[in-house]
Design a protein around this motif. Structure first.
Motif, PDB file in Angstrom:
ATOM      1  N   CYS A  67       0.837  -1.212   0.000  1.00 49.58           N
ATOM      2  CA  CYS A  67       0.000   0.000   0.000  1.00 49.58           C
ATOM      3  C   CYS A  67       0.868   1.256   0.000  1.00 49.58           C
ATOM      4  CB  CYS A  67      -0.932   0.005   1.207  1.00 49.58           C
ATOM      5  SG  CYS A  67      -2.242  -1.237   1.143  1.00 49.58           S
ATOM      6  N   ILE A  68       1.999   1.207   0.687  1.00 54.20           N
ATOM      7  CA  ILE A  68       2.914   2.344   0.694  1.00 54.20           C
ATOM      8  C   ILE A  68       3.511   2.550  -0.693  1.00 54.20           C
ATOM      9  CG2 ILE A  68       5.104   3.207   1.613  1.00 54.20           C
ATOM     10  CD1 ILE A  68       4.384   1.917   4.262  1.00 54.20           C
ATOM     11  N   GLU A  69       3.803   1.466  -1.391  1.00 49.50           N
ATOM     12  CA  GLU A  69       4.295   1.584  -2.769  1.00 49.50           C
ATOM     13  C   GLU A  69       3.251   2.265  -3.655  1.00 49.50           C
ATOM     14  OE1 GLU A  69       5.507  -2.194  -4.240  1.00 49.50           O
ATOM     15  OE2 GLU A  69       7.045  -2.498  -2.684  1.00 49.50           O
ATOM     16  N   GLU A  70       1.978   1.895  -3.477  1.00 46.01           N
ATOM     17  CA  GLU A  70       0.903   2.561  -4.221  1.00 46.01           C
ATOM     18  C   GLU A  70       0.871   4.049  -3.886  1.00 46.01           C
ATOM     19  OE1 GLU A  70      -2.737   0.661  -3.266  1.00 46.01           O
ATOM     20  OE2 GLU A  70      -2.176  -1.287  -4.113  1.00 46.01           O
ATOM     21  N   TYR A  71       1.036   4.361  -2.606  1.00 51.05           N
ATOM     22  CA  TYR A  71       1.058   5.753  -2.155  1.00 51.05           C
ATOM     23  C   TYR A  71       2.177   6.536  -2.840  1.00 51.05           C
ATOM     24  CZ  TYR A  71       2.540   9.427   1.184  1.00 51.05           C
ATOM     25  OH  TYR A  71       2.960  10.601   1.782  1.00 51.05           O
ATOM     26  N   GLU A  72       3.339   5.942  -2.941  1.00 47.01           N
ATOM     27  CA  GLU A  72       4.469   6.601  -3.600  1.00 47.01           C
ATOM     28  C   GLU A  72       4.187   6.827  -5.081  1.00 47.01           C
ATOM     29  OE1 GLU A  72       6.790   7.896  -2.080  1.00 47.01           O
ATOM     30  OE2 GLU A  72       7.044   6.870  -0.167  1.00 47.01           O
ATOM     31  N   GLN A  73       3.570   5.863  -5.729  1.00 45.43           N
ATOM     32  CA  GLN A  73       3.250   6.009  -7.155  1.00 45.43           C
ATOM     33  C   GLN A  73       2.229   7.123  -7.380  1.00 45.43           C
ATOM     34  OE1 GLN A  73       4.812   4.534  -9.729  1.00 45.43           O
ATOM     35  NE2 GLN A  73       6.160   3.659  -8.130  1.00 45.43           N
ATOM     36  N   ILE A  74       1.262   7.198  -6.498  1.00 50.25           N
ATOM     37  CA  ILE A  74       0.249   8.263  -6.608  1.00 50.25           C
ATOM     38  C   ILE A  74       0.911   9.626  -6.493  1.00 50.25           C
ATOM     39  CG2 ILE A  74      -1.703   9.324  -5.395  1.00 50.25           C
ATOM     40  CD1 ILE A  74      -2.634   6.480  -4.705  1.00 50.25           C
ATOM     41  N   ASN A  75       1.857   9.755  -5.572  1.00 51.82           N
ATOM     42  CA  ASN A  75       2.535  11.039  -5.387  1.00 51.82           C
ATOM     43  C   ASN A  75       3.373  11.414  -6.606  1.00 51.82           C
ATOM     44  OD1 ASN A  75       1.491  11.540  -2.800  1.00 51.82           O
ATOM     45  ND2 ASN A  75       3.070  10.287  -1.838  1.00 51.82           N
ATOM     46  N   LYS A  76       3.968  10.426  -7.252  1.00 48.32           N
ATOM     47  CA  LYS A  76       4.762  10.713  -8.444  1.00 48.32           C
ATOM     48  C   LYS A  76       3.882  11.232  -9.581  1.00 48.32           C
ATOM     49  CE  LYS A  76       8.476   7.400  -7.526  1.00 48.32           C
ATOM     50  NZ  LYS A  76       9.137   6.143  -7.963  1.00 48.32           N
ATOM     51  N   LYS A  77       2.659  10.771  -9.633  1.00 47.16           N
ATOM     52  CA  LYS A  77       1.744  11.193 -10.695  1.00 47.16           C
ATOM     53  C   LYS A  77       1.151  12.579 -10.450  1.00 47.16           C
ATOM     54  CE  LYS A  77       0.358   6.463 -11.875  1.00 47.16           C
ATOM     55  NZ  LYS A  77      -0.742   5.486 -11.909  1.00 47.16           N
ATOM     56  N   ARG A  78       1.363  13.107  -9.239  1.00 43.28           N
ATOM     57  CA  ARG A  78       0.793  14.413  -8.932  1.00 43.28           C
ATOM     58  C   ARG A  78       1.330  15.505  -9.843  1.00 43.28           C
ATOM     59  NH1 ARG A  78      -3.495  15.667  -5.787  1.00 43.28           N
ATOM     60  NH2 ARG A  78      -2.464  17.349  -4.662  1.00 43.28           N
ATOM     61  N   MET A  79       2.568  15.361 -10.304  1.00 42.91           N
ATOM     62  CA  MET A  79       3.173  16.398 -11.141  1.00 42.91           C
ATOM     63  C   MET A  79       2.372  16.629 -12.416  1.00 42.91           C
ATOM     64  SD  MET A  79       7.281  15.808 -10.731  1.00 42.91           S
ATOM     65  CE  MET A  79       7.255  14.038 -10.912  1.00 42.91           C
ATOM     66  N   ALA A  80       1.835  15.553 -12.952  1.00 47.21           N
ATOM     67  CA  ALA A  80       1.094  15.678 -14.209  1.00 47.21           C
ATOM     68  C   ALA A  80      -0.277  16.320 -14.027  1.00 47.21           C
ATOM     69  CB  ALA A  80       0.944  14.298 -14.856  1.00 47.21           C
ATOM     70  N   SER A  81      -0.732  16.418 -12.765  1.00 48.99           N
ATOM     71  CA  SER A  81      -2.087  16.912 -12.517  1.00 48.99           C
ATOM     72  C   SER A  81      -2.175  18.429 -12.431  1.00 48.99           C
ATOM     73  CB  SER A  81      -2.639  16.300 -11.223  1.00 48.99           C
ATOM     74  OG  SER A  81      -1.873  16.719 -10.110  1.00 48.99           O
ATOM     75  N   LEU A  82      -1.049  19.128 -12.389  1.00 49.86           N
ATOM     76  CA  LEU A  82      -1.082  20.588 -12.303  1.00 49.86           C
ATOM     77  C   LEU A  82      -1.494  21.189 -13.639  1.00 49.86           C
ATOM     78  CD1 LEU A  82      -0.501  23.123 -10.582  1.00 49.86           C
ATOM     79  CD2 LEU A  82       1.852  23.033 -11.417  1.00 49.86           C
ATOM     80  N   ASN A  83      -2.486  22.085 -13.590  1.00 53.26           N
ATOM     81  CA  ASN A  83      -2.953  22.744 -14.805  1.00 53.26           C
ATOM     82  C   ASN A  83      -3.471  24.137 -14.469  1.00 53.26           C
ATOM     83  OD1 ASN A  83      -5.757  22.476 -13.915  1.00 53.26           O
ATOM     84  ND2 ASN A  83      -5.570  20.302 -14.485  1.00 53.26           N
ATOM     85  N   ALA A  84      -3.951  24.829 -15.471  1.00 56.57           N
ATOM     86  CA  ALA A  84      -4.387  26.216 -15.290  1.00 56.57           C
ATOM     87  C   ALA A  84      -5.594  26.335 -14.355  1.00 56.57           C
ATOM     88  CB  ALA A  84      -4.719  26.831 -16.646  1.00 56.57           C
ATOM     89  N   GLN A  85      -6.375  25.246 -14.265  1.00 56.54           N
ATOM     90  CA  GLN A  85      -7.575  25.295 -13.429  1.00 56.54           C
ATOM     91  C   GLN A  85      -7.254  25.128 -11.933  1.00 56.54           C
ATOM     92  OE1 GLN A  85      -7.634  23.544 -16.517  1.00 56.54           O
ATOM     93  NE2 GLN A  85      -8.533  25.508 -17.193  1.00 56.54           N
ATOM     94  N   ASN A  86      -6.304  24.258 -11.607  1.00 52.87           N
ATOM     95  CA  ASN A  86      -6.040  24.015 -10.188  1.00 52.87           C
ATOM     96  C   ASN A  86      -4.781  24.705  -9.666  1.00 52.87           C
ATOM     97  OD1 ASN A  86      -3.882  22.456 -11.104  1.00 52.87           O
ATOM     98  ND2 ASN A  86      -4.975  20.508 -10.836  1.00 52.87           N
ATOM     99  N   VAL A  87      -4.127  25.499 -10.513  1.00 54.60           N
ATOM    100  CA  VAL A  87      -2.887  26.149 -10.085  1.00 54.60           C
ATOM    101  C   VAL A  87      -3.115  27.118  -8.929  1.00 54.60           C
ATOM    102  CG1 VAL A  87      -3.010  28.144 -11.636  1.00 54.60           C
ATOM    103  CG2 VAL A  87      -0.769  27.227 -10.964  1.00 54.60           C
ATOM    104  N   LYS A  88      -4.350  27.549  -8.756  1.00 53.09           N
ATOM    105  CA  LYS A  88      -4.643  28.456  -7.634  1.00 53.09           C
ATOM    106  C   LYS A  88      -4.451  27.778  -6.286  1.00 53.09           C
ATOM    107  CE  LYS A  88      -9.635  27.449  -7.635  1.00 53.09           C
ATOM    108  NZ  LYS A  88      -9.561  26.414  -8.684  1.00 53.09           N
ATOM    109  N   ASN A  89      -4.340  26.433  -6.291  1.00 54.81           N
ATOM    110  CA  ASN A  89      -4.172  25.692  -5.047  1.00 54.81           C
ATOM    111  C   ASN A  89      -2.725  25.284  -4.772  1.00 54.81           C
ATOM    112  OD1 ASN A  89      -6.920  25.754  -4.356  1.00 54.81           O
ATOM    113  ND2 ASN A  89      -7.353  23.971  -5.625  1.00 54.81           N
ATOM    114  N   VAL A  90      -1.762  25.897  -5.465  1.00 59.32           N
ATOM    115  CA  VAL A  90      -0.360  25.578  -5.198  1.00 59.32           C
ATOM    116  C   VAL A  90       0.192  26.484  -4.097  1.00 59.32           C
ATOM    117  CG1 VAL A  90       0.121  24.679  -7.517  1.00 59.32           C
ATOM    118  CG2 VAL A  90       0.509  27.113  -7.007  1.00 59.32           C
ATOM    119  N   TRP A  91       1.095  25.910  -3.298  1.00 59.43           N
ATOM    120  CA  TRP A  91       1.714  26.640  -2.186  1.00 59.43           C
ATOM    121  C   TRP A  91       3.189  26.254  -2.124  1.00 59.43           C
ATOM    122  CZ3 TRP A  91      -1.516  29.877   0.674  1.00 59.43           C
ATOM    123  CH2 TRP A  91      -2.892  29.698   0.464  1.00 59.43           C
TER     124      TRP A  91
END
Length: 763
Positions: free
Chosen positions: A654-678
């Motif tokens: 499950c931790i390996e799955e967690y790590e993979q999910i976090n790696k995919k987060r980079m691809a999820s940034l876009n013009a619509q959700n960029v307001k939520n970056v810190w």
């Protein structure tokens, strides 16, 4: 009207229970002269002081020696020795007690700590000696850094003496809990009122605080908050004392957590000897109804005045009234007062102006960091929301207001009030006592804290769910969150479905991993003995929990045995013909006076798993202290149990799955959700020397989550990143976000920084 709220003993020693702070704030908003007192800490010092111990030993010495002689005749030499040495060392205990309490409240003489640790003329009890022996077994000598632990065990030793020879119901917390839980009628509970501690020590505390009543010419409303079963007897003693002193000059109400869950059906008219009313749930609506009725006296038929006596003729909202040997039942629904209560709940800021936090003790009774957080600190207690935003767990009292009536507060106003209290009291820790802190409100509070320079450190209960991503956990930690506790209850997928937890085991694992990675302490509540449980389900849950510890996902836990309550969802479902596996045993009230506390219900088969309690607790205590984590769980039992069916690498996968999910987060940034970056990373530092053209092999370096990060200078806009910090002004953040959306390559560059200092939240 004058209002005085009392928290009876003994609740806790490190911080005041918050109900008095909330009620006092409410009463002041209503225009009343209001004060409150935490009599838990007052009774503590009445006993644990030089004069208190002088009285204690004077009252108990003869009975203690008689008990020691009896123990010796029965062959119990250890008990005889321990009792006699208290008497032998009584002058030493009396001499050192003020030092002991001063150390635990943050004072004391540092130089005398050496003497207390090493001198043969310092007091010792069995718990103190066990602690020192454990240090020796660990291969080290005690040091002055251990003194707070030794002082904590000193108080526990004295409490053991009091319980053994003076008052068998005494405990440092939750006084006489067994009395109200095990003895079932009100008449039986009354028998505990004349206990030695209450009569010889607590009465003196009440005499001092009664001046608030005697000094007033007006009638005084006395509110006695009863948060736990163990505080009911001293609450009743308090009411009896005040009634005997002031009679009709006081109107006494009881309320609080124990009342709301256990005493909703208490109609014993004899209670009227002690109190005038029971206020249910939050209390704001019921007290507002009371004030309105008194205000309208003479113009409406709700109340009439006969001399100094107020006689109620009509029922009031959530107020059970006892008068003239009769009971007036509450009105449980009232649109006017429900609306009022909803509105004011969002506005109330707890008022701690009457409290001296320097008197509270910072106890050290366990080296586990998460356990310490409960007792080692004088927390300011508050809530972000009344009730639970989920309120669907099958085992919980979901029919009651404190769970089902979800009302979030105005976060910014709450923060302002808590920061003011922190500065006035010099206490900067906040313990949120929510059923579960709402993530949206938690984020807003955290952001407020960051904008004020992160002066507050806060913790509280949450729900382990997918909301707590790696990025959100890091954001909260950056802004002051230090610890969380949450109900895991069942560490298995099928079990979570059975109790309608509203989350899944993988989401729980990811939440724990995210929080631990962000440096947040994590505690979990576990339950065994459910109506559907088997030995197999318990062993599977235990094995999963072991893997949590092996993976470093938890700091501490408690195992609780399931208790069926009549206000729970599962009991409601049983009454509706569902939950076929549950077989409640309906209570039979054949005792005179009827049942006293009636929320807990026995069910068929509930005792068959009692034998699991000790092995579960023993294993858990070892795991929490880093011991025997790899031992197979079935070896903790001295009776036959099945092997767990959980895969040995379940948590790791499950931790390996967690790590993979976090790696995919980079691809999820876009013009619509960029307001939520810190930006949570440190200030980037430029390394290398640029050439004349301003380019060259240069890079920026910074720390994030204690690890060094690097990036080529061409990807970095340091000014923009710093404007994305939580503490940045709204104007700077807005300008930065506008710049990002107006620059095509900005989002692409930011993607390279996700997980390396830049976080993307989901809301």
């Amino acid at each position: 009207m004058n209002v005085f709220t009392i928290i009876p003993p003994l609740v806790q020693l490190n911080a005041p229970y918050p109900s008095g702070a909330y009620l006092t704030s409410f009463f002041k908003k209503e225009g009343h002269d209001a004060h409150w007192a935490d009599l838990s800490i007052e009774l503590f010092y009445e006993i644990f002081s030089r004069s208190g111990l002088e009285k204690l030993f004077s009252l108990s010495e003869q009975s203690a020696l008689t008990m020691a002689d009896k123990a010796e005749k029965n062959g119990d030499d250890n008990t005889a020795f321990n009792i006699r040495r208290y008497i032998s060392q009584k002058e030493i205990w009396i001499e050192w007690i003020d030092f002991i309490t001063a150390v635990l409240s943050g004072g004391g003489a540092r130089e005398k700590e050496h003497q207390f640790l090493y001198s043969p003329f310092a007091p010792r009890g069995q718990r103190m000696e066990n602690f020192l022996e454990a240090l020796a077994q660990d291969g080290r000598e005690p040091s002055v850094d251990d003194v707070r632990f030794l002082c904590s065990y000193a108080l526990a030793d004295l409490a053991d003496y009091i319980t053994a020879v003076f008052d068998k119901e005494f405990s440092l917390i939750r006084y006489a809990e067994a009395l109200t839980v095990d003895e079932r009628t009100f008449a039986e509970v009354e028998k505990g009122l004349d206990s030695p501690v209450l009569e010889h020590f607590y009465k003196l505390v009440l005499c001092r605080h009664a001046e608030l009543v005697s000094a007033s010419d007006e009638k005084t409303l006395i509110c006695i908050s009863i948060p736990f079963a163990g505080t009911f007897v001293p609450a009743l003693y308090t009411a009896r004392f005040l009634k005997s002193q002031y009679g009709q000059k006081v109107f006494i109400c009881i309320g609080g957590g124990f009342v709301n869950t256990e005493l909703r059906d208490l109609r014993d008219a004899s209670l009227g000897k002690y109190i005038d009313a029971i206020s249910y749930d939050r209390g704001y609506g019921s007290y507002k109804a009371l004030f309105d009725s008194i205000k309208n006296m003479g113009t409406e038929s709700a109340v009439v005045s006969t001399g100094s006596t107020t006689v109620f003729c009509e029922p009031l909202y959530k107020l059970r009234i006892f008068q003239n040997g009769k009971v007036i039942e509450p009105v449980w629904t009232d649109e006017k007062y429900e609306k009022y209560e909803t509105e004011i709940t969002t506005q109330i800021i707890p008022d701690y102006s009457d409290i001296d936090f320097s008197r509270y003790l910072r106890m050290c009774d366990d080296k586990n960091a998460m356990h310490r957080i409960w007792t080692d600190g004088s927390w300011i207690k508050a809530y972000l929301a009344h009730g639970c935003y989920w309120h669907r767990c099958a085992f919980c009292d979901t029919q009651l207001d404190y769970v089902c009536a979800y009302r979030p507060v105005v976060v910014e106003k709450l923060y302002e009030g808590l920061l003011k209290t922190a500065r006035e009291k010099n206490v900067y820790g906040i313990h949120f006592v929510d059923e579960a802190m709402p993530p949206v409100a938690l984020k807003r509070f955290a952001l407020e804290n960051a904008k004020h320079g992160n002066p507050l450190y806060f913790w509280g209960n949450i729900r382990f769910e997918k909301t707590f991503t790696k990025d959100f956990a890091a954001f909260l930690s950056y802004c002051g969150l230090g610890g969380v506790s949450a109900g895991l209850e069942v560490a298995a997928e099928s079990g979570l479905e059975n109790i309608n937890k509203g989350t899944d085991i993988r989401s729980i694992i990811r939440a724990c991993a995210a929080l631990k990675e962000a440096g947040v302490l994590v505690h979990a509540y576990m339950i065994y003995g459910f109506w559907y449980d088997t030995a197999q389900t318990i062993l599977d849950s235990m094995e999963t929990l072991r893997q949590f510890y092996a993976a470093g996902l938890l700091d501490s836990c408690f195992w609780h045995k399931f208790v069926l309550t009549k206000n729970s969802t599962v009991y409601t479902e049983w009454k509706e013909g569902r939950q076929k596996n549950l077989q409640p045993i309906e209570p039979k009230s054949d005792k005179k006076g009827g049942l006293f506390a009636g929320n807990n219900i026995h069910f068929k088969g509930e005792n068959q798993y009692d034998k699991f309690g000790l092995p579960l607790d023993t294993a858990l205590d070892n795991w929490m202290h880093g011991n025997k984590i790899e031992m197979k769980v079935q070896k903790w039992f001295d009776f036959q149990v099945p092997k767990p069916t959980v895969s040995e690498n379940f948590i790791d996968s499950c931790i390996e799955e967690y790590e993979q999910i976090n790696k995919k987060r980079m691809a999820s940034l876009n013009a619509q959700n960029v307001k939520n970056v810190w930006w949570l990373g440190g200030a980037p530092v430029r390394c290398g020397t640029p050439n004349l053209a301003g380019t060259g092999n240069t890079e920026y370096r910074w720390l994030y989550l204690m690890e060094e990060q690097t990036a080529p200078a061409k990807f970095m806009d340091v000014e923009l990143l710093l404007a994305l910090r939580p503490e940045a002004s709204d104007e700077a953040r807005t300008a930065a976000l506008n710049k990002i959306t107006a620059t095509p390559e900005a989002i692409s560059n930011l993607k390279k920084l996700l997980g390396r200092g830049l976080v993307l939240l989901d809301f």
